[in-house]
Design a protein around this motif. Structure first.
Motif, PDB file in Angstrom:
ATOM      1  N   TYR A   1       7.079  26.193  -3.248  1.00  0.00           N
ATOM      2  CA  TYR A   1       7.382  24.788  -3.922  1.00  0.00           C
ATOM      3  C   TYR A   1       6.843  23.514  -2.959  1.00  0.00           C
ATOM      4  N   SER A   2       6.416  22.825  -3.743  1.00  0.00           N
ATOM      5  CA  SER A   2       5.996  21.489  -2.859  1.00  0.00           C
ATOM      6  C   SER A   2       7.141  20.501  -3.142  1.00  0.00           C
ATOM      7  N   GLY A   3       7.169  19.660  -2.087  1.00  0.00           N
ATOM      8  CA  GLY A   3       8.204  18.532  -1.904  1.00  0.00           C
ATOM      9  C   GLY A   3       7.682  17.306  -2.072  1.00  0.00           C
ATOM     10  N   THR A   4       7.701  16.308  -2.756  1.00  0.00           N
ATOM     11  CA  THR A   4       7.127  15.032  -2.721  1.00  0.00           C
ATOM     12  C   THR A   4       7.649  14.366  -1.866  1.00  0.00           C
ATOM     13  N   LEU A   5       6.780  13.231  -1.229  1.00  0.00           N
ATOM     14  CA  LEU A   5       7.035  12.156  -0.216  1.00  0.00           C
ATOM     15  C   LEU A   5       7.828  11.187  -0.586  1.00  0.00           C
TER      16      LEU A   5
ATOM     17  N   THR B   1       4.641  -0.024   9.055  1.00  0.00           N
ATOM     18  CA  THR B   1       3.229   0.099   9.148  1.00  0.00           C
ATOM     19  C   THR B   1       2.881   0.100   7.621  1.00  0.00           C
ATOM     20  N   TYR B   2       4.054  -0.114   6.681  1.00  0.00           N
ATOM     21  CA  TYR B   2       3.654  -0.245   5.443  1.00  0.00           C
ATOM     22  C   TYR B   2       2.535  -1.155   5.051  1.00  0.00           C
ATOM     23  N   ASN B   3       1.696  -0.613   3.879  1.00  0.00           N
ATOM     24  CA  ASN B   3       0.913  -1.361   3.265  1.00  0.00           C
ATOM     25  C   ASN B   3       0.513  -0.835   2.049  1.00  0.00           C
ATOM     26  N   GLU B   4      -0.185  -1.586   0.954  1.00  0.00           N
ATOM     27  CA  GLU B   4      -0.240  -1.033  -0.282  1.00  0.00           C
ATOM     28  C   GLU B   4      -1.255   0.199  -0.359  1.00  0.00           C
ATOM     29  N   ASN B   5      -2.363   0.130   0.468  1.00  0.00           N
ATOM     30  CA  ASN B   5      -3.057   1.196   0.592  1.00  0.00           C
ATOM     31  C   ASN B   5      -2.482   2.604   0.867  1.00  0.00           C
ATOM     32  N   ARG B   6      -1.580   2.479   1.961  1.00  0.00           N
ATOM     33  CA  ARG B   6      -0.753   3.585   2.354  1.00  0.00           C
ATOM     34  C   ARG B   6      -0.020   4.283   1.122  1.00  0.00           C
ATOM     35  N   ASP B   7       0.652   3.338   0.457  1.00  0.00           N
ATOM     36  CA  ASP B   7       1.633   3.684  -0.853  1.00  0.00           C
ATOM     37  C   ASP B   7       0.596   4.150  -1.758  1.00  0.00           C
ATOM     38  N   ILE B   8      -0.661   4.021  -2.005  1.00  0.00           N
ATOM     39  CA  ILE B   8      -1.403   4.387  -2.987  1.00  0.00           C
ATOM     40  C   ILE B   8      -1.733   5.884  -2.725  1.00  0.00           C
ATOM     41  N   ILE B   9      -1.968   6.297  -1.450  1.00  0.00           N
ATOM     42  CA  ILE B   9      -2.189   7.380  -0.937  1.00  0.00           C
ATOM     43  C   ILE B   9      -0.929   8.247  -1.219  1.00  0.00           C
ATOM     44  N   ARG B  10       0.039   7.782  -0.803  1.00  0.00           N
ATOM     45  CA  ARG B  10       1.298   8.521  -0.917  1.00  0.00           C
ATOM     46  C   ARG B  10       1.562   9.189  -2.340  1.00  0.00           C
ATOM     47  N   MET B  11       1.404   7.873  -3.295  1.00  0.00           N
ATOM     48  CA  MET B  11       1.721   8.160  -4.871  1.00  0.00           C
ATOM     49  C   MET B  11       0.550   9.163  -5.636  1.00  0.00           C
ATOM     50  N   ALA B  12      -0.893   9.203  -4.881  1.00  0.00           N
ATOM     51  CA  ALA B  12      -1.621  10.132  -5.454  1.00  0.00           C
ATOM     52  C   ALA B  12      -1.447  11.243  -4.974  1.00  0.00           C
ATOM     53  N   PHE B  13      -1.009  11.536  -3.698  1.00  0.00           N
ATOM     54  CA  PHE B  13      -0.584  13.188  -3.324  1.00  0.00           C
ATOM     55  C   PHE B  13       0.506  13.460  -3.789  1.00  0.00           C
TER      56      PHE B  13
END
Length: 384
Positions: free
Chosen positions: A301-305, A313-325
């Motif tokens: 079972y996967s668990g979402t991030l 260290t937040y930036n929009e690019n990191r969150d784009i990766i998180r949401m795609a994953f």
């Protein structure tokens, strides 16, 4: 007590990683005591001890298990033995298994596991965990058989050294659910899931935690500053899936791959070249986790991030990766299902952030209330 005990099942488990590198890395004349809640009834126990990340052999001078004084009027420690001996040595980089010992346990009992180290001992193999059922004590001196540890020589600790897994000989219907991850899982939600199981009558499942703060799927650090962030997924997963009676695993891992890189001009150990794409994370989970779990016959079972808005260290690019994953974790046919932790703790108006009262304050780790929500969102099908 039933006599139909037929198999070994892990009833408590932890990961073993590199301890935080402090000025002092050795101990002598030290007692460790860990209270362990037994979720199953059974009549035999065996104990796994790990020196996986140690560079020297470690000798356990004495080890005992006893029913905690809080639930037994007669404190009677039973020796944990190794090939018939009362002491055992764990070679550097290895794990050992104790002898099977006769010990009657009723579900819900609290057991004290006490370890004594007489000589100089390299304290390099252990993991910090938190939660309402986690933690222990250490004392200067040999009090491994004592009903109470002396207040003036004793302190609390959340570091679990060497003790890796406890198996119980129990009924065929009992099984283990493994929770694999990083600091989110090293913290409270697996304990709250254990309490939920007890509350709601899911009495045939144990929750086995295999989690290390700071770990990444794809990489690991080679410096003492970040050594405690542990081994990478390729190394950890095959070792940590050694769980008797395991039926399923929840994997909630990958956020550190996304948030750690900052560039060598900021931190020489965290280059931008470490920054993964969503596809890198996906391929890592497929090749390192899913393939091995399937070989073991486990359901996965996967668990979402979780949200990271506001993390340092937040930036929009990191969150784009998180949401795609996360989207892949929710929809990929690689898994038997998804535990949507992100949905359970994110804000309604701003899903990039935690909901009100669900942020611990650092914008990365949940609050205690949010950890309870994570435990509540685990589907019942994993617990039956």
């Amino acid at each position: 007590m039933p006599e139909n005990y037929s198999k070994w099942v892990a009833c408590w488990g932890n990961a073993t990683s590199i301890t935080d590198r402090k000025e002092a890395t050795y101990a002598k004349d030290l007692t460790l005591r860990y209270p362990i809640r037994a979720c199953f009834s059974g009549n035999k126990l065996r104990f796994h001890f790990s020196n996986l990340t140690g560079t020297e052999p470690v000798t356990i001078s004495e080890a005992y298990v006893a029913h905690a004084a809080s639930n037994s009027p007669d404190y009677s420690p039973v020796a944990i033995t190794f090939c018939g001996n009362t002491s055992g040595t764990i070679p550097a980089g290895e794990e050992i298994l104790s002898d099977e010992i006769a010990f009657n346990v009723c579900a819900g009992d609290t057991l004290d596991v006490s370890l004594y180290f007489a000589g100089f001992t390299q304290m390099n193999a252990g993991t910090a965990i938190t939660g309402p059922l986690s933690g222990g004590k250490y004392s200067y001196g040999n009090f491994a058989k004592s009903v109470a540890l002396p207040d003036d020589l004793t302190r609390n600790t959340n570091w679990i050294y060497f003790l890796n897994t406890i198996d119980i000989f129990t009924e065929e219907k009992n099984f283990a659910l493994v929770c694999f991850g990083d600091s989110i899982t090293a913290q409270d939600w697996p304990d709250y899931l254990t309490l939920r199981c007890a509350r709601d009558g899911f009495n045939n499942v144990s929750i086995i935690r295999r989690a290390v703060s700071g770990t990444r799927i794809l990489r690991e650090y080679s410096c003492i500053t970040y050594a405690a962030y542990g081994l990478k997924g390729a190394t950890r997963f095959p070792i940590e899936m050694n769980v008797a009676g395991a039926k399923s695993v929840i994997i909630q891992h990958g956020i550190n791959d996304i948030i750690h890189p900052v560039g060598v001009e900021v931190n020489k150990f965290r280059p931008w070249s470490d920054m993964p794409t969503a596809d890198d994370l996906i391929n890592g989970v497929r090749t390192l986790y899913v393939s091995h779990a399937r070989k073991l016959g486990l359901k996965i079972y996967s668990g979402t991030l979780l949200p990271i808005l506001g993390w340092r260290t937040y930036n929009e690019n990191r969150d784009i990766i998180r949401m795609a994953f996360n989207e892949w974790l929710r929809t990929a046919p690689d898994f038997d299902g998804c535990v949507d932790f992100d949905k359970a703790v994110r804000g309604y108006d701003n899903p990039k952030a935690f909901a009100n009262n669900f942020d611990s304050g650092d914008h990365l780790h949940p609050s205690a209330k949010a950890y309870e929500a994570m435990a509540e969102c685990v589907p019942e099908e994993l617990l039956k």
